[in-house]
Design an enzyme around this catalytic site. Structure first.
Site, mmCIF file in Angstrom:
data_model
loop_
_atom_site.group_PDB
_atom_site.id
_atom_site.type_symbol
_atom_site.label_atom_id
_atom_site.label_comp_id
_atom_site.label_asym_id
_atom_site.label_seq_id
_atom_site.Cartn_x
_atom_site.Cartn_y
_atom_site.Cartn_z
ATOM 1 C CE1 TYR A 154 21.308 75.322 37.259
ATOM 2 C CE2 TYR A 154 22.953 77.070 37.427
ATOM 3 C CZ TYR A 154 22.630 75.722 37.358
ATOM 4 O OH TYR A 154 23.632 74.763 37.405
ATOM 5 C CE LYS A 158 22.330 74.003 40.572
ATOM 6 N NZ LYS A 158 22.398 72.575 40.972
#
Length: 246
Positions: A154, A158
């Site tokens: 994640y 990002k």
């Protein structure tokens, strides 16, 4: 504020995406609601958006799939004409410590969270450029700025979104299109609803404002970036995190 504009929002049937879609509609924008999974949830957002007197349509789309996202973007451009605003919000999590993380879980998160932003931006770009004052808003995360234990996939996705945002801003500036990112912190959502209270309490204690944020607060930032008030802002990452990452 956004009257006469058309906004495309991915992952718009729940959570932050839903709130962004409704806040855009409240401010006068027509909205294309992109979802995957439960059509009923997307239709409910459509009905709520239409309550503000704007046009709203729903589109099922796996943003990670290059060809499918291209087809959906073509349909949206046909249905609405020029698209002015793209909000790349769709995202998933597959948390786990790096040493235990499977290749499938790493790939899935990168495909949706990062490649999905590339796909939608690429396929929607010509329509946005024709608007004369286009806005691209990517939903990143403070995890992409400072990392987070158990979120190697994640955080990487990002961080990639932030890099993609800055490159898009430079490449599209000549067409009067701005591209910025929003990095939410700890936000009340379906993802956080089932966290143990001890985890929530610990998180709140690490946030200077001593509370979790709301989807509405993220949506307010998105509306600002979509509006003429942000016309000289591009390539920026705006944190909505209560001071968590500074």
């Amino acid at each position: 504020m956004l009257k006469g504009k058309t906004a495309v929002i991915t992952g718009a049937s729940t959570g932050i995406g839903k709130e962004i879609a409704l806040k855009m509609a409240e401010n006068g924008a027509n909205v294309a609601i992109i979802y995957i999974g439960d059509e009923g949830l997307a239709i409910d957002v459509k009905k709520q958006a239409e309550g503000f007197g704007v046009k709203a349509e729903v589109y099922e789309c796996n943003v990670a799939n290059f060809d499918i996202s291209k087809s959906v973007c073509e349909r949206i451009a046909s249905d609405f004409g020029t698209v002015d605003i793209l909000v790349n919000n769709a995202g998933i999590i597959r948390d786990g410590l790096l040493l235990r993380m499977s290749e499938a879980d790493f790939d899935a998160v990168i495909d949706v969270n990062l490649k999905g932003v590339f796909n939608m931006t690429k396929h929607m770009s010509r329509s946005i450029m024709r608007s004369g004052s286009g806005r691209i808003i990517n939903i990143a995360s403070v995890s992409g700025i400072m990392g987070n234990v158990g979120q190697a996939n994640y955080s990487a996705s990002k961080a990639g979104v932030i890099g993609l945002t800055k490159t898009t801003a430079k490449e599209f500036a000549g067409k009067k299109v701005t591209c910025n990112a929003i990095a939410p912190g700890f936000i009340v959502s379906d993802m956080t609803a089932n966290l143990p209270q001890a985890v929530v309490d610990h998180a709140n204690n690490t946030i200077p404002l001593k509370r979790m944020g709301t989807a509405t607060e993220v949506a307010n930032a998105a509306v600002f970036l979509a509006s003429d008030m942000s016309s000289y802002i591009t390539g920026e990452v705006i944190k909505v995190d209560g001071g968590m990452c500074m």
